[in-house]
Design a protein around this motif. Structure first.
Motif, PDB file in Angstrom:
ATOM      1  N   UNK A  81      85.889  -4.259 -42.896  1.00 32.19           N
ATOM      2  CA  UNK A  81      86.390  -5.510 -42.306  1.00 32.19           C
ATOM      3  C   UNK A  81      87.166  -6.325 -43.340  1.00 32.19           C
ATOM      4  N   UNK A  82      86.871  -6.098 -44.626  1.00 34.12           N
ATOM      5  CA  UNK A  82      87.572  -6.791 -45.709  1.00 34.12           C
ATOM      6  C   UNK A  82      88.763  -5.986 -46.241  1.00 34.12           C
ATOM      7  N   UNK A  83      89.017  -4.820 -45.635  1.00 36.63           N
ATOM      8  CA  UNK A  83      90.149  -4.011 -46.071  1.00 36.63           C
ATOM      9  C   UNK A  83      89.847  -3.059 -47.203  1.00 36.63           C
ATOM     10  N   UNK A  84      88.546  -2.775 -47.445  1.00 35.61           N
ATOM     11  CA  UNK A  84      88.143  -1.877 -48.536  1.00 35.61           C
ATOM     12  C   UNK A  84      87.904  -0.470 -47.976  1.00 35.61           C
ATOM     13  N   UNK A  85      88.392   0.557 -48.694  1.00 32.29           N
ATOM     14  CA  UNK A  85      88.204   1.950 -48.272  1.00 32.29           C
ATOM     15  C   UNK A  85      86.790   2.391 -48.664  1.00 32.29           C
ATOM     16  N   UNK A  86      85.914   2.513 -47.675  1.00 37.95           N
ATOM     17  CA  UNK A  86      84.521   2.876 -47.936  1.00 37.95           C
ATOM     18  C   UNK A  86      84.031   3.836 -46.866  1.00 37.95           C
ATOM     19  N   UNK A  87      83.022   4.634 -47.220  1.00 35.89           N
ATOM     20  CA  UNK A  87      82.440   5.575 -46.261  1.00 35.89           C
ATOM     21  C   UNK A  87      80.996   5.840 -46.660  1.00 35.89           C
ATOM     22  N   UNK A  88      80.239   6.459 -45.741  1.00 30.34           N
ATOM     23  CA  UNK A  88      78.878   6.872 -46.070  1.00 30.34           C
ATOM     24  C   UNK A  88      78.648   8.297 -45.581  1.00 30.34           C
ATOM     25  N   UNK A  89      77.701   8.958 -46.231  1.00 29.34           N
ATOM     26  CA  UNK A  89      77.299  10.303 -45.815  1.00 29.34           C
ATOM     27  C   UNK A  89      75.780  10.302 -45.675  1.00 29.34           C
ATOM     28  N   UNK A  90      75.303  10.611 -44.471  1.00 30.51           N
ATOM     29  CA  UNK A  90      73.861  10.724 -44.265  1.00 30.51           C
ATOM     30  C   UNK A  90      73.557  11.584 -43.040  1.00 30.51           C
ATOM     31  N   UNK A  91      72.289  11.671 -42.700  1.00 31.58           N
ATOM     32  CA  UNK A  91      71.845  12.591 -41.649  1.00 31.58           C
ATOM     33  C   UNK A  91      72.250  12.160 -40.243  1.00 31.58           C
ATOM     34  N   UNK A  92      72.798  10.947 -40.099  1.00 25.12           N
ATOM     35  CA  UNK A  92      73.198  10.489 -38.760  1.00 25.12           C
ATOM     36  C   UNK A  92      74.524  11.110 -38.314  1.00 25.12           C
ATOM     37  N   UNK A  93      75.219  11.783 -39.257  1.00 25.83           N
ATOM     38  CA  UNK A  93      76.541  12.341 -38.950  1.00 25.83           C
ATOM     39  C   UNK A  93      76.459  13.853 -38.696  1.00 25.83           C
TER      40      UNK A  93
END
Length: 707
Positions: A81-93
């Motif tokens: 929402x602030x324009x930062x390139x971020x991601x996550x990796x976990x078991x929900x994907x």
């Protein structure tokens, strides 16, 4: 190393702030200097910026270890929402989603990657293919068995320093005592980490403790003054969360239960509802809240006594993260203590957990400033009472406890800070038990110097000295009592010590709940909050990720009406200005114009309304008839008549009240000795005569007295 100008520009552009909070700048500089760092900063203190901002300016990727899936999603959504390139990796994907993220990482399109400790081993091959500039370990207390939320999966994280020896590590947590802090650094293999200990003093949180009788009734009364405010109620058992949620629903509150026994879909639904302001109250076990970055939680209640001060402090820290005034309330009972003792006996660190539970109970029973106790527990010593807890607002009587304190502190010195509370008291009272005699403590100068004070009273006095920061308990060293920097002032500098009068210790302290002004639906703040919710639903993100309550309050106060003025608001960054600036500025301009028009119209209408009532009165109509004619309540017409009368209009009040009623009020006035309010008259007539009639009769009698 980026320039100071670059750092501040990034802070404003992506996070919307013109300056850092205390310690943030020092921590950021330390990261850029490639140091390992241990950061202790209370909830809402701004820990995340300490690694998120460097991540934007460092060349490679920042790896963030986070314990909860919800916490990752929340933080990544906020960054995007602030324009930062971020991601996550976990078991929900699923595997396809994860592969897409891996490709983005390899293409250098991601600056921050959030992973659970359990997922690290699956990323091993990929991590060797990318440049890792920084490793951040969030909720770092989870690695320590001394901490309050130990998680075995965290213990593997020590290998990261061996694998990436040249990459700085920053470990962050909101709550950790000295033993836990030391253990975190040892287990992460960063023994030389620079330590940053922020103030734990959250002045905006009011602290209150009450006995646990009639809890539900007390909670409902507490909530009546907070009709629109979100909050969390922490309970010890799953059953209690469900019972309490049902009771609150019956009272009209939008409340939901949350615990590990509820299926995953329902828990996610409750959490999303709370984040998006669709659920007002969550009744939860401690499993709730750790993964939520909701800034506008206005209150937290503990239905039961927490098992330790670290957990309690972290949980109340979920209120008022935007810095606005927020309330906390803790209930406690003997039954809670018994239940928690049972839990402690089954824990892997029984002795420490029992000692920490005792400390929690001492906090609840305390007659000392509660904020002093919390701060001293984390090693932060303050001399002034806070003025924002129930003890400060309703203080007990005090005695001069300087000599008592000197005797206790001197004994701790002479036994070389090697014993717990019980042994210190035994020496003071001249006990002849095995511990005292085997260690030769009967030969100490302070042996038996205070046998005129009972063992129980000595225990309470020493607890007060701990609460006030003159002593501390070393939980990791078999609960030995240690001196603090304040101890020397009492022993060598003549500082006076006040101790609560123990005669009051068993007396229940009933404190009046602080009256909080109800939020009305016609303020600019509410208009902005409604707009924020509407925009959040459109964007599919939590409302506080657009702007937090503190930013809305600042908008309400300064009323920005141009882009430049709006950019001055704390929390408004470049992307948020582009996305939302127009809507909020328009809402502020519209509200200001609406208020101006309403005021003009209201003043005009009031004048016209009184004139209409006066005209009908002059036609000989009664109050009841005027009300029917104007479709207004009789009480409104009555207020018009009294206003016209007081303004000097020719009104004969006697046509609205009988002679008998006037005489009755006259007699009551003499009997009651001319009271200042109407209530004594109303009670005198046993509610048979209404307030308006009494008011009319008194106005007539006062007029007759003048003439």
């Amino acid at each position: 190393m980026p320039t100071q100008e670059q750092i501040l520009h990034t802070l404003k552009e992506y996070f919307g702030y013109d300056s850092f909070r205390p310690l943030q700048e020092d921590i950021v500089d330390s990261v850029f200097n490639r140091n390992d760092n241990m950061v202790i900063m209370p909830t809402g203190g701004g820990k995340s910026i300490c690694y998120q901002l460097p991540a934007l300016l460092l060349p490679g990727i920042t790896l963030v270890i986070s314990p909860l899936i919800a916490l990752m999603k929340d933080q990544v959504d906020g960054l995007r929402a602030n324009g930062v390139q971020a991601a996550f990796v976990n078991s929900s994907q699923n595997e396809k989603e994860q592969q897409e993220i891996y490709q983005q990482i390899l293409d250098k399109d991601i600056k921050l990657l959030y992973v659970a400790p359990e997922s690290l081993s699956f990323l091993d091959v990929m991590l060797s293919q990318i440049e890792i500039s920084l490793i951040a370990i969030d909720e770092a207390h989870c690695i320590s068995a001394w901490g309050h939320d130990f998680r075995p999966a965290y213990t593997q994280l020590g290998y990261l320093k061996n694998r990436f020896p040249d990459t700085p590590i920053i470990a962050l947590t909101a709550t950790a005592d000295k033993a836990t802090r030391r253990d975190i650094c040892e287990q992460l293999n960063i023994p030389n980490a620079k330590q940053f200990l922020a103030s734990f003093d959250r002045k905006n949180l009011s602290l209150e403790v009450r006995p646990g009788n009639k809890r539900i009734e007390q909670i409902i009364n507490f909530l009546k003054d907070k009709p629109n405010d979100a909050g969390i109620i922490y309970c010890l058992s799953r059953k209690t969360t469900e019972m309490l949620a049902e009771k609150l629903q019956v009272q009209g509150f939008i409340a939901e239960a949350y615990h590990a026994g509820i299926n995953h879909e329902k828990r996610a639904e409750v959490q999303e509802g709370f984040i998006n302001d669709n659920v007002q109250i969550v009744c939860a076990t401690i499993a709730f809240g750790m993964g939520i970055d909701k800034s506008n939680v206005r209150w937290v209640i503990h239905y039961n006594l927490p098992k330790n001060i670290e957990g309690y402090y972290q949980e109340i820290g979920r209120a008022g993260r935007d810095g606005l005034p927020s309330s906390t309330l803790l209930f406690h009972s003997y039954a809670d203590v018994v239940q928690l003792q049972k839990f402690a006996t089954t824990s892997g660190n029984q002795e420490v957990q029992m000692a920490k539970l005792d400390r929690m109970k001492q906090y609840a029973d305390s007659l000392s400033c509660r904020r002093k106790i919390l701060l001293s527990y984390f090693g932060e010593l303050i001399e002034e009472d806070c003025g924002n807890c129930d003890v400060c607002k309703n203080p007990p009587s005090f005695i001069d406890g300087t000599i008592i304190a000197q005797k206790a502190l001197s004994t701790v010195v002479r036994i070389k800070e090697e014993e717990p509370i019980g042994t210190v008291i035994d020496v003071l009272r001249g006990a002849q038990n095995a511990v005292v005699l085997d260690k030769g403590y009967q030969n100490l100068k302070t042996y038996g110097i205070a046998n005129d004070i009972s063992w129980k009273d000595w225990q309470q006095y020493i607890i007060q000295l701990i609460n006030q920061g003159y002593l501390e308990i070393a939980f990791h060293l078999n609960n030995k009592l240690k001196l603090t920097s304040l101890s020397k002032k009492v022993l060598f500098e003549g500082e006076k010590v006040s101790l609560a009068n123990l005669a009051e210790f068993d007396k229940l302290k009933e404190t009046a709940a602080e009256q909080v002004k109800k939020v009305t639906a016609n303020t600019l703040f509410d208009k902005l909050r409604a707009l924020r919710l509407e925009l959040a639903k459109e964007a599919g993100i939590p409302a506080y990720q657009i702007f937090n309550d503190a930013s809305l309050k600042e908008m309400e106060k300064s009323r920005p009406m141009s882009d430049d003025e709006f950019m001055q608001i704390s929390g408004v960054g470049k992307l948020k200005m582009q996305n939302y600036g127009y809507q909020f500025i328009k809402a502020i301009i519209d509200f200001s114009a609406e208020k101006t028009n309403k005021k003009k119209k209201s003043n005009k209408n009031k004048g016209n309304s009184y004139k209409e009532t006066l005209n009908l009165y002059k036609q000989g109509l009664s109050i009841e008839e005027i009300g029917q004619e104007r479709k207004l309540a009789q009480s409104t017409i009555f207020s018009h008549i009294m206003k016209l009368y007081n303004d000097g209009e020719d009104i004969d009040l006697k046509q609205f009240v009988s002679k008998e009623d006037i005489n009755s009020v006259k007699k009551a006035k003499e009997t009651l000795n001319n009271p200042d309010t109407l209530k004594p008259y109303f009670e005198h007539f046993e509610q048979a005569m209404d307030y308006n009639t009494i008011k009319l009769a008194l106005a007539i009698l006062n007029q007759e007295k003048i003439t």
